[in-house]
Scaffold this motif. Structure first.
Motif, PDB file in Angstrom:
ATOM      1  N   GLN C 150     -35.671   2.789  27.210  1.00  0.00           N
ATOM      2  CA  GLN C 150     -36.029   3.308  28.526  1.00  0.00           C
ATOM      3  C   GLN C 150     -34.769   3.560  29.350  1.00  0.00           C
ATOM      4  O   GLN C 150     -34.620   4.620  29.959  1.00  0.00           O
ATOM      5  N   TRP C 173     -38.203  -2.764  44.039  1.00  0.00           N
ATOM      6  CA  TRP C 173     -39.399  -3.512  43.646  1.00  0.00           C
ATOM      7  C   TRP C 173     -40.629  -2.843  44.271  1.00  0.00           C
ATOM      8  O   TRP C 173     -40.565  -2.329  45.394  1.00  0.00           O
ATOM      9  N   VAL C 184     -37.747  -4.065  32.225  1.00  0.00           N
ATOM     10  CA  VAL C 184     -37.301  -2.720  32.591  1.00  0.00           C
ATOM     11  C   VAL C 184     -36.280  -2.793  33.717  1.00  0.00           C
ATOM     12  O   VAL C 184     -35.250  -2.104  33.689  1.00  0.00           O
ATOM     13  N   ALA C 185     -36.542  -3.639  34.697  1.00  0.00           N
ATOM     14  CA  ALA C 185     -35.609  -3.774  35.822  1.00  0.00           C
ATOM     15  C   ALA C 185     -34.272  -4.362  35.358  1.00  0.00           C
ATOM     16  O   ALA C 185     -33.202  -3.861  35.723  1.00  0.00           O
ATOM     17  N   TYR C 234     -35.687   4.478  41.941  1.00  0.00           N
ATOM     18  CA  TYR C 234     -36.261   4.013  40.669  1.00  0.00           C
ATOM     19  C   TYR C 234     -37.210   2.864  40.991  1.00  0.00           C
ATOM     20  O   TYR C 234     -36.777   1.768  41.341  1.00  0.00           O
ATOM     21  N   LYS C 236     -40.184  -0.023  40.364  1.00  0.00           N
ATOM     22  CA  LYS C 236     -40.676  -0.897  39.284  1.00  0.00           C
ATOM     23  C   LYS C 236     -41.181  -2.181  39.918  1.00  0.00           C
ATOM     24  O   LYS C 236     -40.540  -2.711  40.828  1.00  0.00           O
ATOM     25  N   ASN C 237     -42.283  -2.671  39.427  1.00  0.00           N
ATOM     26  CA  ASN C 237     -42.687  -4.025  39.806  1.00  0.00           C
ATOM     27  C   ASN C 237     -42.160  -5.009  38.786  1.00  0.00           C
ATOM     28  O   ASN C 237     -42.024  -4.689  37.603  1.00  0.00           O
ATOM     29  N   TRP C 238     -41.828  -6.213  39.250  1.00  0.00           N
ATOM     30  CA  TRP C 238     -41.575  -7.321  38.330  1.00  0.00           C
ATOM     31  C   TRP C 238     -42.023  -8.615  38.990  1.00  0.00           C
ATOM     32  O   TRP C 238     -42.091  -8.695  40.225  1.00  0.00           O
ATOM     33  N   HIS C 271     -39.890   6.416  37.554  1.00  0.00           N
ATOM     34  CA  HIS C 271     -40.650   5.211  37.170  1.00  0.00           C
ATOM     35  C   HIS C 271     -40.867   5.302  35.666  1.00  0.00           C
ATOM     36  O   HIS C 271     -41.123   6.377  35.126  1.00  0.00           O
ATOM     37  N   CYS C 272     -40.800   4.148  34.999  1.00  0.00           N
ATOM     38  CA  CYS C 272     -40.867   4.165  33.533  1.00  0.00           C
ATOM     39  C   CYS C 272     -42.266   4.484  33.016  1.00  0.00           C
ATOM     40  O   CYS C 272     -42.419   4.840  31.855  1.00  0.00           O
ATOM     41  N   VAL C 275     -47.761   3.794  35.658  1.00  0.00           N
ATOM     42  CA  VAL C 275     -47.662   3.437  37.076  1.00  0.00           C
ATOM     43  C   VAL C 275     -49.074   3.447  37.682  1.00  0.00           C
ATOM     44  O   VAL C 275     -49.866   4.335  37.392  1.00  0.00           O
ATOM     45  N   LYS C 280     -48.480   1.074  43.617  1.00  0.00           N
ATOM     46  CA  LYS C 280     -47.023   1.016  43.581  1.00  0.00           C
ATOM     47  C   LYS C 280     -46.384   2.196  44.299  1.00  0.00           C
ATOM     48  O   LYS C 280     -45.326   2.081  44.898  1.00  0.00           O
TER      49      LYS C 280
END
Lengths: 315, 315, 315
Positions: C150, C173, C184-185, C234, C236-238, C271-272, C275, C280
């Motif tokens: 990715q 985030w 991913v992050a 970019y 992303k949630n984590w 975003h990877c 989603v 998000k």
């Protein structure tokens, strides 16, 4: 051909049937067509014949094949636009279809009717969302309301076996204890209504198919009358369209038996498979020479190949 | 070769073993054989080695491969003739096998023993129904009573590692808490009984294998005696054949350990895998140079290739 | 390249990015490289993009592909050394990896973080066990702590779209109700820290990434400040790294909206995928020309192809 979602995508049915018969006679003649091209086969529902026959046809044409079971290999897809995605669907079809369309030159999609909401099923949401967002040709591997690869194989089979130029073809409802989609029956009507056949539909009361599919076909609730002199008996169960998704009867007198086949003109028995033996049709019929269900299923390879060839020719 | 369901399908074991060793030396020499031909690998049960090694062997021979998990990619199949199909099986093997046989030139089938009904398991219903209805060669990917692709790989491995022309080969039962089929043990006996080896079977009381498989092999309940001077220890758990499908003991003294391996003639340890470490055999043994389980598993590719080549040569 | 498990396996990032862009321009130029070679793609977790893009890239290079879902096609694998295997895992990775390495020239492995035990996840046990035992190159298809295929696709995408030589890149985030891995992050940080970009990370308090990944990146809890003048957002949630695997907040004010994108320098949204729309990031952003998520996902094919080419060149 740009897509193969319904009969409306077919410019010339006769030519497509002939192309399928040509593929059957000479499976590898067009193997260069798919070179360095890839088809993705995306299944929201189980499949045996469609899975294998479409893969096989693609390989005959030199295509690479990638198969994915949604919700098993990957996660569920959201089909509704504008929703707040805080449920069990992790990805929207807008992204999923667009991305698959970047990896594949053609996408085949199977997504059955949910049988809960008639308007939703008959809007063909899944096919239409993929068509809208994938940006590559879409092949219907059985949708909520249609199964055109099956219907094309049925046409090829009838051409092969018809004893007279204009055969009598009967679509008969068969009993079953589970609610099944109308897709195969709808699609068969849609295609037969465009063929030079004497087409009759027979079912118990309450099982009328949607008017846009049944069209001008003759409809009778008297199965014996329908079978009289028939050249082809095409059996299929479907749940009610009117009382949507309901099983109104399991009346076993509608099962096709040897006795009933005697009413026909030494008619051939067809069914898209899978078929529940001795529930929908007796062993006696399926094991007799009148049954052509295996040849019909074998023709799924050639119907898929005809469609793939037409699409590849247009890429 | 017409089918590969059991050793009875093999005309010349030595030639088949040699063919496997030739494939190992030169994997792509027969790549033209499978051109424009397709094998279907149909799994009623999970698989790792069989799934990957058979696919790989097929690709070495230029075959197209289609893999299907029954009941996951598709639905369950009815195996009984004459039944009224109102249960959970949506399709009869009569149709499914015949149709798959139209899409594939060869079918590989995995279907384990149910371990509930010995007569049914030992009738090899699934293999025989596929053989009867598919109309193409059938390869056994492990059936209720046999695993011949494993046995052929075992023969290749023994040929490669035997320190003397006529080695002592010991099949030993291993402890396990779950009831496992007898297929691998049966098949190993069946093949060893046709090889030039000193063959001994050892297991606790009550774990006798079926007489038609154990044949004239020497059988002892004394594991130490069996291990004495052995060149190969072939470990495997199986549930009882006599008290069918039952786990009669989990006696951990039957686990193969370094101590026990010392009784052998610097013997090699073999197991078909998967193996539960420190339940059936200790880490010490599996991690020692005496263990040849990885080389044995690697030979699955070459046993499959030998069988596929023999079948393709006969198509 | 010997393996592709983390950025540490990459000698020259620029060359790898360029190789991906070359593959995009000319996908079939290296088709001879994979001839008679096989990659196994082994999934411990679901996958859509990684599954399809890596398969596609492999086919572009002429590789054969075998795909296996662990625990579905096969059984669960034990990862711990020295254990008594009397639980639900039927096979140890020592055997499974070694055997797969005998059937395949390259193995791709996907195994997500369990999010229960931070030390275990961050030890990258699955990748390391496969690396240790498979004896063939390993490609990370997303591991407990990283998703380098990715990140490489992200680098390619940023190269394609950057409006200035040294763009401002912001990792933000995003809110989500389920605990997601940091992979991913982490990976994005690891790669961005090696690129000529102005890199900023923004997240709520408690969502700090592991120090070894965040490195010298600028970190702020003020999302607006981070977005100011950004060329790339970019998202992303984590889940929390500090209170490991916990969802500390679902604060919807962190969702990326059109309003927030106005703070940027007409920035691109990345975003990877998958989603969750309107959780998000809003429809408005994803459906705008500022969103490049589809192009980014399409680049997964080319990042995989660059990595496969580098590995094949070294085989």
């Amino acid at each position: 051909m740009t897509n193969f979602i319904s009969l409306a995508d077919v410019a010339d049915i006769d030519a497509l049937i002939q192309s399928g018969r040509d593929a059957k006679a000479n499976p590898f003649a067009d193997q260069h067509l798919g070179h360095n091209k890839t088809i993705g086969l995306i299944f929201f529902n189980s499949s045996l014949r469609t899975r294998l026959s479409t893969q096989k046809a693609a390989q005959n044409l030199g295509l690479n094949v990638m198969v994915m079971n949604v919700g098993q290999d990957s996660w569920g897809l959201e089909m509704e636009d504008g929703t707040i995605m805080n449920g069990d669907k992790a990805e929207h079809v807008k992204e999923a279809a667009a991305v698959m369309g970047r990896y594949c030159n053609i996408l085949g999609i199977r997504a059955f009717a949910g049988l809960q909401d008639r308007d939703k099923d008959y809007s063909e949401q899944v096919m239409n969302q993929f068509k809208k967002y994938a940006a590559v040709p879409i092949i219907n591997l059985e949708s909520a309301t249609r199964h055109p690869l099956q219907s094309l194989a049925d046409c090829i089979t009838i051409e092969e076996f018809k004893p007279v130029p204009r055969p009598k073809v009967v679509l008969t409802w068969l009993p079953h204890f589970k609610p099944l989609p109308q897709a195969v029956a709808n699609s068969f009507c849609e295609w037969m209504n465009q063929r030079d056949v004497d087409f009759v539909v027979t079912h118990p009361e309450g099982y009328d198919l949607a008017p846009e599919f049944v069209g001008n076909a003759r409809v009778t609730h008297n199965q014996d009358e329908a079978f009289d002199g028939a050249d082809f008996i095409y059996g299929k169960n479907w749940s009610s369209y009117i009382r949507y998704g309901k099983v109104l009867t399991q009346d076993s007198s509608w099962m096709v038996t040897g006795e009933k086949m005697k009413l026909t003109n030494n008619g051939k028995f067809m069914h898209c498979l899978p078929v529940r033996r001795n529930v929908k049709v007796s062993d006696e019929v399926l094991d007799s020479p009148q049954s052509i269900v295996i040849e019909q299923a074998a023709n799924r390879e050639w119907s898929a190949q005809a469609v793939l060839k037409a699409i590849l020719n247009n890429l």
